[in-house]
Design a protein around this motif. Sequence first.
Motif, PDB file in Angstrom:
ATOM      1  N   PRO A  88      10.795  36.651  36.619  1.00 22.91           N
ATOM      2  CA  PRO A  88      10.608  37.170  37.982  1.00 22.91           C
ATOM      3  C   PRO A  88      10.841  36.108  39.044  1.00 22.91           C
ATOM      4  N   GLU A  89      10.582  34.850  38.706  1.00 29.97           N
ATOM      5  CA  GLU A  89      10.743  33.768  39.680  1.00 29.97           C
ATOM      6  C   GLU A  89      12.206  33.588  40.082  1.00 29.97           C
ATOM      7  N   GLU A  90      13.108  33.846  39.155  1.00 29.67           N
ATOM      8  CA  GLU A  90      14.548  33.683  39.440  1.00 29.67           C
ATOM      9  C   GLU A  90      15.140  34.887  40.156  1.00 29.67           C
ATOM     10  N   LEU A  91      14.461  36.005  40.097  1.00 28.87           N
ATOM     11  CA  LEU A  91      15.071  37.277  40.474  1.00 28.87           C
ATOM     12  C   LEU A  91      15.550  37.317  41.920  1.00 28.87           C
ATOM     13  N   LYS A  92      14.668  36.946  42.878  1.00 27.95           N
ATOM     14  CA  LYS A  92      15.031  37.105  44.289  1.00 27.95           C
ATOM     15  C   LYS A  92      16.237  36.252  44.674  1.00 27.95           C
ATOM     16  N   ASN A  93      16.238  34.985  44.270  1.00 25.17           N
ATOM     17  CA  ASN A  93      17.359  34.103  44.623  1.00 25.17           C
ATOM     18  C   ASN A  93      18.660  34.582  44.001  1.00 25.17           C
ATOM     19  N   THR A  94      18.603  34.987  42.736  1.00 19.93           N
ATOM     20  CA  THR A  94      19.822  35.452  42.066  1.00 19.93           C
ATOM     21  C   THR A  94      20.315  36.752  42.680  1.00 19.93           C
ATOM     22  N   TYR A  95      19.387  37.654  42.983  1.00 19.05           N
ATOM     23  CA  TYR A  95      19.790  38.921  43.586  1.00 19.05           C
ATOM     24  C   TYR A  95      20.435  38.694  44.953  1.00 19.05           C
ATOM     25  N   ARG A  96      19.845  37.790  45.768  1.00 12.64           N
ATOM     26  CA  ARG A  96      20.436  37.489  47.084  1.00 12.64           C
ATOM     27  C   ARG A  96      21.860  36.956  46.926  1.00 12.64           C
ATOM     28  N   HIS A  97      22.053  36.114  45.914  1.00 11.70           N
ATOM     29  CA  HIS A  97      23.395  35.558  45.672  1.00 11.70           C
ATOM     30  C   HIS A  97      24.383  36.672  45.317  1.00 11.70           C
ATOM     31  N   VAL A  98      23.983  37.558  44.421  1.00 11.38           N
ATOM     32  CA  VAL A  98      24.860  38.670  44.028  1.00 11.38           C
ATOM     33  C   VAL A  98      25.128  39.575  45.225  1.00 11.38           C
ATOM     34  N   LEU A  99      24.077  39.888  45.984  1.00 10.09           N
ATOM     35  CA  LEU A  99      24.218  40.758  47.148  1.00 10.09           C
ATOM     36  C   LEU A  99      25.190  40.169  48.162  1.00 10.09           C
ATOM     37  N   LYS A 100      25.097  38.876  48.398  1.00 14.42           N
ATOM     38  CA  LYS A 100      25.958  38.198  49.374  1.00 14.42           C
ATOM     39  C   LYS A 100      27.409  38.159  48.924  1.00 14.42           C
ATOM     40  N   ASN A 101      27.639  37.917  47.637  1.00 15.01           N
ATOM     41  CA  ASN A 101      29.000  37.689  47.145  1.00 15.01           C
ATOM     42  C   ASN A 101      29.678  38.917  46.537  1.00 15.01           C
ATOM     43  N   TYR A 102      28.874  39.903  46.082  1.00 19.26           N
ATOM     44  CA  TYR A 102      29.467  41.050  45.400  1.00 19.26           C
ATOM     45  C   TYR A 102      28.994  42.396  45.942  1.00 19.26           C
ATOM     46  N   GLY A 103      28.084  42.375  46.906  1.00 14.74           N
ATOM     47  CA  GLY A 103      27.617  43.619  47.497  1.00 14.74           C
ATOM     48  C   GLY A 103      26.404  44.192  46.793  1.00 14.74           C
ATOM     49  N   PRO A 104      25.985  45.403  47.176  1.00 16.69           N
ATOM     50  CA  PRO A 104      24.794  46.044  46.601  1.00 16.69           C
ATOM     51  C   PRO A 104      24.852  46.121  45.079  1.00 16.69           C
ATOM     52  N   ALA A 105      23.671  46.030  44.461  1.00 18.70           N
ATOM     53  CA  ALA A 105      23.600  46.011  43.004  1.00 18.70           C
ATOM     54  C   ALA A 105      22.332  46.687  42.529  1.00 18.70           C
ATOM     55  N   SER A 106      22.356  47.158  41.301  1.00 17.02           N
ATOM     56  CA  SER A 106      21.158  47.691  40.644  1.00 17.02           C
ATOM     57  C   SER A 106      20.666  46.656  39.638  1.00 17.02           C
ATOM     58  N   ILE A 107      19.455  46.876  39.142  1.00 18.34           N
ATOM     59  CA  ILE A 107      18.861  45.953  38.168  1.00 18.34           C
ATOM     60  C   ILE A 107      18.497  46.761  36.929  1.00 18.34           C
ATOM     61  N   GLN A 108      18.973  46.297  35.771  1.00 17.19           N
ATOM     62  CA  GLN A 108      18.777  47.037  34.531  1.00 17.19           C
ATOM     63  C   GLN A 108      18.102  46.179  33.468  1.00 17.19           C
ATOM     64  N   GLU A 109      17.475  46.867  32.523  1.00 16.83           N
ATOM     65  CA  GLU A 109      16.998  46.153  31.346  1.00 16.83           C
ATOM     66  C   GLU A 109      18.198  45.582  30.593  1.00 16.83           C
ATOM     67  N   LYS A 110      17.995  44.445  29.970  1.00 17.17           N
ATOM     68  CA  LYS A 110      19.057  43.841  29.162  1.00 17.17           C
ATOM     69  C   LYS A 110      18.975  44.436  27.756  1.00 17.17           C
ATOM     70  N   ILE A 111      19.994  45.200  27.406  1.00 15.53           N
ATOM     71  CA  ILE A 111      20.016  45.863  26.098  1.00 15.53           C
ATOM     72  C   ILE A 111      20.443  44.855  25.031  1.00 15.53           C
ATOM     73  N   PRO A 112      19.595  44.603  24.028  1.00 19.86           N
ATOM     74  CA  PRO A 112      20.028  43.727  22.924  1.00 19.86           C
ATOM     75  C   PRO A 112      21.004  44.483  22.025  1.00 19.86           C
ATOM     76  N   PHE A 113      22.198  43.942  21.860  1.00 19.83           N
ATOM     77  CA  PHE A 113      23.182  44.657  21.048  1.00 19.83           C
ATOM     78  C   PHE A 113      24.089  43.686  20.305  1.00 19.83           C
ATOM     79  N   LYS A 114      24.598  44.159  19.203  1.00 15.88           N
ATOM     80  CA  LYS A 114      25.625  43.444  18.450  1.00 15.88           C
ATOM     81  C   LYS A 114      26.893  44.271  18.333  1.00 15.88           C
ATOM     82  N   GLU A 115      26.765  45.576  18.567  1.00 14.34           N
ATOM     83  CA  GLU A 115      27.911  46.479  18.476  1.00 14.34           C
ATOM     84  C   GLU A 115      28.245  47.046  19.854  1.00 14.34           C
ATOM     85  N   LYS A 116      29.538  47.054  20.152  1.00 14.60           N
ATOM     86  CA  LYS A 116      30.018  47.624  21.414  1.00 14.60           C
ATOM     87  C   LYS A 116      31.233  48.500  21.112  1.00 14.60           C
TER      88      LYS A 116
END
Length: 376
Positions: free
Chosen positions: A158-186
Amino acid sequence: MNAVIINGEFNVALSVLRSLGKKDIDTTVVASDRYALSFYSKYCNHKAISNYNIDFFKRMSGEDIIMPMDEDVMLLLAKNKQRLRCRLPFSEYSTLEKIINKSSLIRHAMENKIPCPKTCFVNGSDTLDGVAKELDFPVVIKPNSGTGGSGIAIVDSPEELKNTYRHVLKNYGPASIQEKIPFKEKYKVQALLNSDSKARRVTVLKVHRAYPLVTGPSVFVETVERPDLVNYSLKLLESLNYYGMADFDFVIDERNKKPVLMEINPRFWKSIQAAITSGVDYPYLLYKMAIEGDIDVSLNYKLGVKCRFAIFNDLYRLLTVLRGNYPLSYKLTNLVDYLKFHQDDSYYIFELEDVKPFLALIPIKLHRKFGAKKDT
């Protein structure tokens, strides 16, 4: 009829061009500069350099069929459809907009009971406080628009979230936040639907390797069977009244072994050569559908077809592994796997009968790195 292949600098445009050119279909390749990869192909009948503005497309006639390669251009054309005479074999603007915006796509998929990652739809950095209550870390910040994994960020606390989100918002526009799905198959599911949103062709690819390693597009794929993924895909497309080409990304959640939808691309995709080699010639089929209005139904394709982007992206992936902090056994396995060229059925770019684009790869890369700087 003339097939207009936009974004001729993309490798997928080369696969589409070859598909149509082998059937003696007249082709025009459009690119932003004269160093486009497809310009070097023997199947390129006409070349055009354009910045993809609407005035360029307004000069086209009803004999021109646009091949969908880039979402931004597709949105532009769909929005101005009434002002154009050229044929657009893809969905209406409202449908494209819903699919291309990853937040609206996930909302629609959830409403139609398609399995998706848990998602927080935030409006800005001021609304992030509830994320930690809704999702377990790590989480993924995913921009609403973008391709090839651009702008995607993984946040571990949670400590990293705000700074990273601001960076993404500034450089790539609006974004959603999702759970990270653990996967080996795609997996990737492709479908071609007619104007009544009925499936005419489907294929499924298993992604064996991707670059960048976690968030990047596929560099080595194989045709497989996954009827469950096909069913989810067609259900979602029918709910959208979809028309044309669609490319789905699914992962298999390691926690419960169930599929999860990640995104949809409403266009041709980079590994399309695998489907063509397996007997499903999507570019030609879409071209035929645009002329005749519909095509027959055939949902069969050859299984076990392997295709990869050996030079350069699969090589870049290998180098990343060899330089990374991985066990020696893992590095050796990846090196041996990369060298198994005898198992490959086709490649994203290399083709012996049309070898000039492959030979032009290094000069093109050198120009884009050094020549472009010199020109400025």
